[in-house]
Design a protein around this motif. Structure first.
Motif, PDB file in Angstrom:
ATOM      1  N   LEU A   1       5.033 -85.744 -50.698  1.00  0.00           N
ATOM      2  CA  LEU A   1       4.025 -86.057 -49.668  1.00  0.00           C
ATOM      3  C   LEU A   1       4.638 -86.048 -48.271  1.00  0.00           C
ATOM      4  O   LEU A   1       4.017 -85.596 -47.309  1.00  0.00           O
ATOM      5  CB  LEU A   1       3.394 -87.421 -49.963  1.00  0.00           C
ATOM      6  CG  LEU A   1       2.488 -87.473 -51.196  1.00  0.00           C
ATOM      7  CD1 LEU A   1       2.114 -88.923 -51.519  1.00  0.00           C
ATOM      8  CD2 LEU A   1       1.217 -86.647 -50.983  1.00  0.00           C
TER       9      LEU A   1
ATOM     10  N   LEU B   1       2.960 -80.820 -41.102  1.00  0.00           N
ATOM     11  CA  LEU B   1       1.789 -80.908 -40.223  1.00  0.00           C
ATOM     12  C   LEU B   1       2.176 -81.045 -38.759  1.00  0.00           C
ATOM     13  O   LEU B   1       1.324 -80.940 -37.870  1.00  0.00           O
ATOM     14  CB  LEU B   1       0.910 -82.092 -40.631  1.00  0.00           C
ATOM     15  CG  LEU B   1       0.203 -82.018 -41.985  1.00  0.00           C
ATOM     16  CD1 LEU B   1      -0.603 -83.289 -42.224  1.00  0.00           C
ATOM     17  CD2 LEU B   1      -0.708 -80.799 -42.072  1.00  0.00           C
TER      18      LEU B   1
ATOM     19  N   CYS C   1      -9.479 -89.480 -42.504  1.00  0.00           N
ATOM     20  CA  CYS C   1      -8.189 -90.142 -42.522  1.00  0.00           C
ATOM     21  C   CYS C   1      -8.257 -91.541 -41.927  1.00  0.00           C
ATOM     22  O   CYS C   1      -7.747 -92.501 -42.501  1.00  0.00           O
ATOM     23  CB  CYS C   1      -7.170 -89.287 -41.762  1.00  0.00           C
ATOM     24  SG  CYS C   1      -5.498 -89.863 -41.923  1.00  0.00           S
TER      25      CYS C   1
ATOM     26  N   HIS D   1      -1.051-103.632 -41.074  1.00  0.00           N
ATOM     27  CA  HIS D   1      -0.289-103.169 -39.921  1.00  0.00           C
ATOM     28  C   HIS D   1      -0.647-103.929 -38.662  1.00  0.00           C
ATOM     29  O   HIS D   1      -1.819-104.238 -38.431  1.00  0.00           O
ATOM     30  CB  HIS D   1      -0.547-101.672 -39.681  1.00  0.00           C
ATOM     31  CG  HIS D   1       0.107-100.771 -40.683  1.00  0.00           C
ATOM     32  ND1 HIS D   1      -0.255 -99.452 -40.850  1.00  0.00           N
ATOM     33  CD2 HIS D   1       1.111-101.001 -41.575  1.00  0.00           C
ATOM     34  CE1 HIS D   1       0.497 -98.905 -41.804  1.00  0.00           C
ATOM     35  NE2 HIS D   1       1.326 -99.820 -42.260  1.00  0.00           N
TER      36      HIS D   1
END
Ligand code: 1PZ
Length: 215
Positions: A40, A47, A139, A151
Motif C-alpha cells: 500500500l 501517487l 477519501c 488524529h
C-alpha cells in the motif's frame, strides 16, 4: 506488488496479500499484514510526493514490526494473537500510559489497524462509485469516519490538504493497474470481505485485551 519484469505496481497483488493474512484458525499472520502495508505504501508513493508525510509514518511503523519479525523473539511474532499474548505476558506494552515501551508491537500495529479501517471504508466507496465520483471526497469521508478521530487537528488539516490533490477516479484506477473499471470493481469486491475480516478479528482481539486506546 511490483512485478519484476516491467516494474509496474499492481493493486491486485497487494490486496491478495491481505487474503494470506488469515490462518486456518482465523489468526492474523503478522508477516503478510506487514507485507500488505508495504504494498500500500508503494502505491501511495506512486501517487506523488504530497503523500510522503503519510507514507513516512507508515514506513516507520512497518519497520518497527519488521524488526520484531526478524528479531530474537521472532517466534513470538508469527501472528497478531501471539504478539499480543507475548507482549502482555512480558509487560512489554504501555498499558498504564507511563511512557515505557513506546514502540511495542501492540501500539504500533494499532496505528495500522486504525488505518486499515480507513482503507476498507475508502475502497468500499471506490467500489460502489460511478465515473463522476470524486476520489478526494470518498477519501475524506472515509477518513473522517475512521482515522481522523485519532488524529490531532494539525494532522487532520494536513491530510485534508493531501486529499485535494488525489488523482481523479480514472487516473486512480489506472495507477491501481488491475484492468478496466469493471475489473477494479470485481477485484475490490473480492478483497474487501477479507480485509474486513482481518480488521474485525484484530478489533475483537484488541477489545478483549483492552488495547484499543494504547498511547
Ligand atoms: C490514497 C490516499 C491516501 C490517504 C491516506 C489516508 C490516511 C491519512 C493519514 C494521515 C497520517 C499522517 C501522519 C502521521 C500520523 C501519526 O501521528 C499517526 C499516529 O501514529 P503515532 O503518532 O501515534 O505514532 N499515524 C497513523 O495514524 C498511521 C497512518 C498510516 C497511514 C497509511 C496510509 C496508507 C495509504 C494506502 C493507500 C492505498
Amino acid at each position: 506488488s511490483w512485478s519484476s519484469d516491467n516494474q509496474k505496481f499492481c493493486m491486485r497483488e497487494v490486496l491478495d496479500t491481505f487474503k494470506l493474512c488469515l490462518s486456518p484458525d482465523k489468526e492474523v499472520y503478522l508477516e503478510h499484514y506487514v507485507a500488505g502495508w508495504r504494498g500500500l505504501v508503494k502505491f501511495l508513493n506512486s501517487l506523488g510526493s504530497v503523500f510522503t508525510f503519510i507514507s513516512k509514518d507508515a514506513v516507520s511503523k512497518i519497520q518497527i514490526l519488521s524488526n520484531f519479525l526478524s528479531g530474537e523473539s521472532s517466534s513470538q511474532y508469527v501472528t497478531v494473537q501471539s504478539m499480543v499474548s507475548y507482549e502482555l505476558e512480558n509487560q512489554l506494552v504501555d498499558v498504564n500510559k507511563t511512557g515505557i515501551h513506546p514502540e511495542s508491537g501492540c501500539r504500533t500495529l494499532l496505528r495500522l489497524h486504525r488505518a486499515l479501517r480507513w482503507l476498507e471504508l475508502f475502497l468500499e466507496r471506490l467500489r460502489t462509485s460511478d465515473k463522476h465520483s470524486k476520489t478526494s471526497v470518498m477519501c475524506s469521508e472515509a477518513y473522517n469516519e475512521s482515522l481522523a478521530q485519532h488524529h490531532p487537528w494539525l494532522v487532520r488539516k494536513a491530510a485534508g490538504l493531501a486529499f485535494v490533490v488525489l488523482p481523479g477516479r480514472t487516473a486512480f484506477f489506472e495507477v491501481m493497474n488491475v484492468g478496466p473499471p469493471e475489473q477494479v470493481v470485481a477485484v475490490l469486491g473480492e478483497a474487501l470481505p477479507l480485509i474486513l475480516e482481518v480488521y474485525q478479528i484484530t478489533e475483537d482481539l484488541y477489545a478483549k485485551h483492552h488495547l484499543l486506546d494504547l498511547p
